[in-house]
Design a protein around this motif. Sequence first.
Motif, PDB file in Angstrom:
ATOM      1  N   GLY A  58      77.379  32.165  -0.128  1.00 43.79           N
ATOM      2  CA  GLY A  58      77.781  30.806   0.239  1.00 43.79           C
ATOM      3  C   GLY A  58      78.085  29.940  -0.973  1.00 43.79           C
ATOM      4  N   ILE A  59      77.233  30.005  -1.995  1.00 48.28           N
ATOM      5  CA  ILE A  59      77.457  29.223  -3.213  1.00 48.28           C
ATOM      6  C   ILE A  59      78.718  29.696  -3.928  1.00 48.28           C
ATOM      7  CG2 ILE A  59      76.528  28.752  -5.516  1.00 48.28           C
ATOM      8  CD1 ILE A  59      73.734  28.740  -4.183  1.00 48.28           C
ATOM      9  N   LEU A  60      78.921  31.008  -3.986  1.00 48.64           N
ATOM     10  CA  LEU A  60      80.113  31.527  -4.650  1.00 48.64           C
ATOM     11  C   LEU A  60      81.393  31.101  -3.936  1.00 48.64           C
ATOM     12  CD1 LEU A  60      78.923  35.090  -5.708  1.00 48.64           C
ATOM     13  CD2 LEU A  60      79.505  33.169  -7.201  1.00 48.64           C
ATOM     14  N   TRP A  61      81.367  31.031  -2.606  1.00 50.60           N
ATOM     15  CA  TRP A  61      82.565  30.593  -1.883  1.00 50.60           C
ATOM     16  C   TRP A  61      82.856  29.119  -2.143  1.00 50.60           C
ATOM     17  CZ3 TRP A  61      86.674  32.754   0.010  1.00 50.60           C
ATOM     18  CH2 TRP A  61      86.638  34.117   0.279  1.00 50.60           C
ATOM     19  N   CYS A  62      81.812  28.300  -2.226  1.00 52.11           N
ATOM     20  CA  CYS A  62      82.029  26.878  -2.569  1.00 52.11           C
ATOM     21  C   CYS A  62      82.605  26.755  -3.975  1.00 52.11           C
ATOM     22  CB  CYS A  62      80.718  26.108  -2.458  1.00 52.11           C
ATOM     23  SG  CYS A  62      80.158  25.878  -0.756  1.00 52.11           S
ATOM     24  N   ALA A  63      82.063  27.521  -4.905  1.00 53.85           N
ATOM     25  CA  ALA A  63      82.569  27.485  -6.278  1.00 53.85           C
ATOM     26  C   ALA A  63      83.995  28.023  -6.354  1.00 53.85           C
ATOM     27  CB  ALA A  63      81.645  28.298  -7.188  1.00 53.85           C
ATOM     28  N   PHE A  64      84.308  29.040  -5.562  1.00 52.21           N
ATOM     29  CA  PHE A  64      85.655  29.598  -5.547  1.00 52.21           C
ATOM     30  C   PHE A  64      86.662  28.573  -5.036  1.00 52.21           C
ATOM     31  CE2 PHE A  64      88.954  32.319  -3.442  1.00 52.21           C
ATOM     32  CZ  PHE A  64      89.479  32.860  -4.596  1.00 52.21           C
ATOM     33  N   GLY A  65      86.282  27.785  -4.032  1.00 51.98           N
ATOM     34  CA  GLY A  65      87.166  26.734  -3.542  1.00 51.98           C
ATOM     35  C   GLY A  65      87.442  25.690  -4.613  1.00 51.98           C
ATOM     36  N   LEU A  70      91.024  23.446  -9.080  1.00 53.81           N
ATOM     37  CA  LEU A  70      91.213  23.176 -10.511  1.00 53.81           C
ATOM     38  C   LEU A  70      92.325  24.034 -11.111  1.00 53.81           C
ATOM     39  CD1 LEU A  70      87.526  22.768 -11.700  1.00 53.81           C
ATOM     40  CD2 LEU A  70      89.235  20.988 -11.311  1.00 53.81           C
ATOM     41  N   SER A  71      92.360  25.310 -10.753  1.00 50.47           N
ATOM     42  CA  SER A  71      93.410  26.173 -11.298  1.00 50.47           C
ATOM     43  C   SER A  71      94.785  25.773 -10.758  1.00 50.47           C
ATOM     44  CB  SER A  71      93.114  27.643 -10.992  1.00 50.47           C
ATOM     45  OG  SER A  71      93.127  27.887  -9.606  1.00 50.47           O
ATOM     46  N   ALA A  72      94.859  25.315  -9.521  1.00 50.84           N
ATOM     47  CA  ALA A  72      96.138  24.857  -8.974  1.00 50.84           C
ATOM     48  C   ALA A  72      96.609  23.587  -9.683  1.00 50.84           C
ATOM     49  CB  ALA A  72      96.013  24.611  -7.476  1.00 50.84           C
ATOM     50  N   LEU A  73      95.696  22.662  -9.951  1.00 52.89           N
ATOM     51  CA  LEU A  73      96.084  21.449 -10.674  1.00 52.89           C
ATOM     52  C   LEU A  73      96.557  21.777 -12.086  1.00 52.89           C
ATOM     53  CD1 LEU A  73      93.324  18.918  -9.602  1.00 52.89           C
ATOM     54  CD2 LEU A  73      95.749  18.868  -9.014  1.00 52.89           C
ATOM     55  N   LEU A  74      95.824  22.634 -12.772  1.00 57.04           N
ATOM     56  CA  LEU A  74      96.233  23.033 -14.117  1.00 57.04           C
ATOM     57  C   LEU A  74      97.588  23.744 -14.085  1.00 57.04           C
ATOM     58  CD1 LEU A  74      95.470  23.275 -17.128  1.00 57.04           C
ATOM     59  CD2 LEU A  74      94.498  25.498 -16.567  1.00 57.04           C
ATOM     60  N   GLY A  75      97.763  24.650 -13.151  1.00 56.89           N
ATOM     61  CA  GLY A  75      99.040  25.341 -13.023  1.00 56.89           C
ATOM     62  C   GLY A  75     100.180  24.392 -12.702  1.00 56.89           C
ATOM     63  N   ALA A 146      91.275  36.866   0.072  1.00 55.30           N
ATOM     64  CA  ALA A 146      90.934  36.640  -1.339  1.00 55.30           C
ATOM     65  C   ALA A 146      91.073  37.906  -2.172  1.00 55.30           C
ATOM     66  CB  ALA A 146      89.507  36.114  -1.452  1.00 55.30           C
ATOM     67  N   LEU A 147      91.117  39.063  -1.540  1.00 51.41           N
ATOM     68  CA  LEU A 147      91.272  40.314  -2.299  1.00 51.41           C
ATOM     69  C   LEU A 147      92.546  40.312  -3.138  1.00 51.41           C
ATOM     70  CD1 LEU A 147      90.137  42.934   0.357  1.00 51.41           C
ATOM     71  CD2 LEU A 147      88.898  42.243  -1.697  1.00 51.41           C
ATOM     72  N   PHE A 148      93.545  39.542  -2.730  1.00 53.56           N
ATOM     73  CA  PHE A 148      94.819  39.495  -3.447  1.00 53.56           C
ATOM     74  C   PHE A 148      94.807  38.516  -4.622  1.00 53.56           C
ATOM     75  CE2 PHE A 148      95.861  40.791   0.905  1.00 53.56           C
ATOM     76  CZ  PHE A 148      96.427  42.024   0.628  1.00 53.56           C
ATOM     77  N   LYS A 149      93.752  37.738  -4.786  1.00 51.56           N
ATOM     78  CA  LYS A 149      93.653  36.756  -5.871  1.00 51.56           C
ATOM     79  C   LYS A 149      92.889  37.391  -7.035  1.00 51.56           C
ATOM     80  CE  LYS A 149      94.679  32.938  -5.572  1.00 51.56           C
ATOM     81  NZ  LYS A 149      95.895  32.299  -6.023  1.00 51.56           N
ATOM     82  N   VAL A 152      89.144  37.062  -9.851  1.00 47.33           N
ATOM     83  CA  VAL A 152      87.980  36.379  -9.279  1.00 47.33           C
ATOM     84  C   VAL A 152      87.939  36.554  -7.764  1.00 47.33           C
ATOM     85  CG1 VAL A 152      86.854  34.148  -9.009  1.00 47.33           C
ATOM     86  CG2 VAL A 152      87.944  34.715 -11.174  1.00 47.33           C
ATOM     87  N   GLY A 153      89.047  36.343  -7.097  1.00 43.18           N
ATOM     88  CA  GLY A 153      89.091  36.491  -5.651  1.00 43.18           C
ATOM     89  C   GLY A 153      88.819  37.917  -5.210  1.00 43.18           C
ATOM     90  N   THR A 154      89.303  38.878  -5.981  1.00 47.49           N
ATOM     91  CA  THR A 154      89.055  40.276  -5.650  1.00 47.49           C
ATOM     92  C   THR A 154      87.564  40.590  -5.730  1.00 47.49           C
ATOM     93  OG1 THR A 154      91.227  40.861  -6.520  1.00 47.49           O
ATOM     94  CG2 THR A 154      89.642  42.653  -6.252  1.00 47.49           C
ATOM     95  N   ALA A 155      86.925  40.143  -6.793  1.00 41.05           N
ATOM     96  CA  ALA A 155      85.487  40.397  -6.943  1.00 41.05           C
ATOM     97  C   ALA A 155      84.693  39.711  -5.832  1.00 41.05           C
ATOM     98  CB  ALA A 155      85.019  39.921  -8.314  1.00 41.05           C
TER      99      ALA A 155
END
Length: 180
Positions: A58-65, A70-75, A146-149, A152-155
């Motif tokens: 649960g914590i990892l999914w919140c952090a992944f979101g 953040l990665s979308a904004l940077l990109g 998420a397997l396609f990301k 990080v998403g794959t893991a």
Amino acid sequence: MVCQACGTAVENGGRFCPHCGAQIFSQPAPPPMGYAPYPAYPPVVAVPRVQRHLQSVGILWCAFGAFRVLSALLGFFVFRAVTWRHFGGDWPFGWGGMHGPSWMALLPVFVTMTVVMAGLAVFAGYSLLNRKPWGRMLTIVLAVLALFKFPVGTALGIYTLWVLAPMNSAAEYDAIADRS
């Protein structure tokens, strides 16, 4: 006998709890009279996999979101700087007169998809942390996507599927969700 994980009564000789699926360990027979055994150690209670890993997932999914936002904004900012090739004026929020390619019209679609997927990831993490009955299925669907990301998403997808996808995990998660 009583299940050490959930407290449900279990019939003698049963190896698994019918309510939560936890493995049941039988009590050893008492030693014969006049025999001095080694000191008794507390029984080892095997905590089921979903119960052990649910909070971490649960914590990892919140952090992944949050990571996806953040990665979308940077990109977006890097892409905009490279496409428009200037940092002056009204950058980064104004368009300053469409100097970029015509396919930039699809940028709102990409931004919307990223925000929706990031929101779903945070929502899935929240549902797991609060033991919502529908949280397991939502998270499994998002884990497959998420397997396609990579990487990080794959893991995270592999870890989530390892914890939540097996059939015995469904019974265990349902028991946890029922208790909450």
